[in-house]
Design a protein around this motif. Structure first.
Motif, mmCIF file in Angstrom:
data_model
loop_
_atom_site.group_PDB
_atom_site.id
_atom_site.type_symbol
_atom_site.label_atom_id
_atom_site.label_comp_id
_atom_site.label_asym_id
_atom_site.label_seq_id
_atom_site.Cartn_x
_atom_site.Cartn_y
_atom_site.Cartn_z
ATOM 1 N N VAL A 47 45.678 65.756 12.015
ATOM 2 C CA VAL A 47 46.380 66.709 12.886
ATOM 3 C C VAL A 47 46.064 66.420 14.345
ATOM 4 C CG1 VAL A 47 46.560 69.147 13.525
ATOM 5 C CG2 VAL A 47 46.504 68.486 11.112
ATOM 6 N N TRP A 96 54.924 70.166 16.242
ATOM 7 C CA TRP A 96 54.019 70.939 15.386
ATOM 8 C C TRP A 96 53.301 69.964 14.474
ATOM 9 C CZ3 TRP A 96 54.952 72.753 9.960
ATOM 10 C CH2 TRP A 96 53.945 73.629 9.520
ATOM 11 N N ALA A 112 50.189 69.929 11.326
ATOM 12 C CA ALA A 112 49.364 70.793 10.480
ATOM 13 C C ALA A 112 48.930 70.041 9.226
ATOM 14 C CB ALA A 112 50.138 72.061 10.099
#
Length: 557
Positions: free
Chosen positions: A119, A128, A130
């Motif tokens: 990440v 983003w 994750a």
């Protein structure tokens, strides 16, 4: 909710999202997922031999379809190989879902071999990033990833799948991301102010970027440009943002050259649309816009509005929707004399463009029969030889000016090129473009140096019979570095005497790209004579298989 394993839920979510291809370079950390894929033949695994190739294919496919592509590469070491492609996707706004396997969560405290904080590795180049901790999170994470990737401003996302999350079982709801409705309209007051400024402008200029093409706004931009009689320049043109044969098309701006300031001399209003104003690679001390020039910026990327230059009116809106409303406002606000002045400007710019093109043609003609052939001759022969409806995938680097001069790119979706600057897009990106357009010919024009960053793409082209025709601009050097060395010495240091030896920039050992293609199962042909290009191109496309033409050109600077 049905009970299923994480690897089953991942495959089911990809099918629900409409994924057809998985672009991947397999690794051991992806073993559970790869095992599960044999039960889902509708998900076609496009095997690459290096991670950068997988990411490049996914980038080309996503851009050509306008939908998020899915790529899967290998843990920390392999992910590092793919980050240059991820960087391009981030800088260019490609809707891409990049994933990688990771070590079993029960091992992470032990700092296992090849593992790492995936990440953290990807977060600066994604919208983003994750990591999944439990199998039950998979449907939500995939849904969110696709939603983020396709929401303007579009861009890449990253998900890490630790080994054990693929084998865990949980109750899963397989529900894809919503379609999304992103045609945000402009603020009425901002639109009114912009129209008033533009309606009264004596010398308006339009600056566009790739978010115009991403929003499908080319036709609306033409309408606004014609209404204003405004010259149109591009800060980036990796897709067809504006028809290049149009009389108002002024070409690409070199934002690393101080002389670009002259193109804005006398402009009273500049309208920027879907553009980064003005990102550059080399330091330029002088601003391009004069202090009295008023800047209007219409964009769906709020971060880019007034990021560098003072802005009179910032309009946060979808470019297509915003331009359509701006065109209507201009029609109402412009006086008869303003419309007449706009028509005169259009004619003047058109005449200037014709004269410039003729001067360039005459300069090229003076060296037309030189050996090695000038790059202008190579591109002319290619443009005359390609079949109708051909899509060009371009990573020609310093040959790009010749590409833009020889081909007219008027149809949205007829050209894609590298964006972001990390070399290696053209070889795999063209394969993604072809997979997205199986019924259209695809010509990849790639520099010899750029081709070697992801030359493994030739193996993938042969393995899956993806019939891209590669035209390699073989100038036996990293010519772009020589060009930049000259800029450094002459422009930045003001040193007209020092003669560079161009250390590390020439390929002293011959690069036989045709032989290399043959070794990977792709037909290769070396070409020195420009008269041989036409028949070679016709043979290559007629074969219905991938082919590579290694074309020797002049690399002098």
């Amino acid at each position: 909710m049905p009970l299923m394993t994480g690897k089953q839920a991942l495959a089911e979510m990809l099918i629900a999202e409409g994924v057809e291809y998985i672009f991947g370079n397999p690794g051991t950390s992806e073993t559970p997922f790869l095992d599960g894929l044999q039960d889902y033949p509708q998900l076609k695994y496009m095997q690459a031999l290096q991670e950068g190739t997988a990411v490049g294919m996914a980038d080309g496919y996503a851009r050509a379809t306008g939908r998020p592509a899915f790529a899967n590469i290998h843990i920390a070491g392999g992910l590092a190989n793919g980050i240059s492609g991820l960087y391009n996707a981030f800088r260019g706004g490609t809707p891409l879902v990049l994933t990688a396997g990771n070590s079993d969560t029960r091992m992470l405290m032990e700092e296992p071999t090849l593992s790492g904080d995936l990440v953290q590795m990807t977060s600066q180049y994604t919208k983003w990033s994750a990591e999944i901790h439990h199998a039950s999170e998979l449907p939500m994470a995939i849904r969110r990833a696709f939603k983020e990737a396709k929401t303007p401003p579009t861009g890449p996302v990253f998900l890490s799948f630790p080994w054990d999350t693929m084998d865990e079982s949980a109750d899963m709801d397989i529900i894809p991301s919503a379609e999304g409705y992103h045609r945000t309209r402009p603020d009425a007051a901002a639109l009114e102010r912009a129209s008033a400024l533009l309606s009264g402008a004596d010398n308006p200029i339009i600056v566009l970027g790739d978010r115009v093409a991403q929003s499908g706004a080319s036709a609306e931009l033409v309408q606004v440009a014609e209404r204003l009689g405004a010259r149109v320049y591009a800060t980036s043109y990796s897709e067809v943002n504006f028809p290049t044969s149009h009389p108002l098309w002024g070409g690409l701006l070199n934002t690393s050259n101080p002389a670009t300031r002259q193109q804005f001399a006398g402009a009273d209003v500049v309208l920027a649309v879907g553009a980064n104003v003005f990102s550059s690679f080399l330091y330029v001390g002088d601003r391009f816009l004069e202090p009295t020039t008023k800047l209007i910026h219409l964009d769906n990327a709020s971060w880019e509005v007034e990021k560098i230059y003072p802005t009179e009116v910032g309009i946060l809106a979808d470019p297509k929707a915003g331009l359509a409303e701006l065109a209507q406002a201009l029609e109402q606000d412009m006086s008869a004399s303003s419309k007449e002045a706009a028509a005169t400007r259009t004619a003047t710019w058109g005449d200037q463009k014709t004269k410039t093109a003729e001067a360039q043609r005459q300069r090229a003609q003076a060296k037309w029969d030189n050996k090695p052939m000038p790059v202008e001759r190579m591109m002319h022969e290619l443009a005359q030889a390609v079949p109708p409806n051909t899509i060009v995938a371009d990573e020609s680097i310093t040959s790009r000016g010749a590409v833009m001069g020889a081909f007219d790119f008027d149809e949205p979706g007829s050209m894609f090129s590298i964006r972001g600057g990390a070399l290696g897009w053209g070889m795999p990106g063209s394969l993604g473009v072809k997979l997205a357009n199986p019924d259209r010919p695809v010509l990849a024009i790639v520099g010899d140096g750029a081709s070697l960053y992801t030359v493994q793409a030739l193996w993938t082209a042969a393995r899956f019979n993806i019939p891209v025709v590669y035209a390699i601009c073989n100038n036996r050097a990293y010519r772009v570095l020589k060009v930049n060395m000259d800029i450094y010495l002459r422009t930045m240091l003001k040193d007209s005497d020092r003669k560079s030896e161009y250390v590390g920039m020439d390929f002293e050992n011959t690069l036989d790209l045709a032989a290399l293609a043959g070794a990977m199962g792709v037909a290769g042909e070396k070409i020195d004579d420009p008269a041989a290009i036409k028949e070679a191109v016709e043979r290559a496309f007629a074969s219905g298989k991938p082919a590579l033409l290694d074309i020797s050109i002049d690399g002098s600077v």
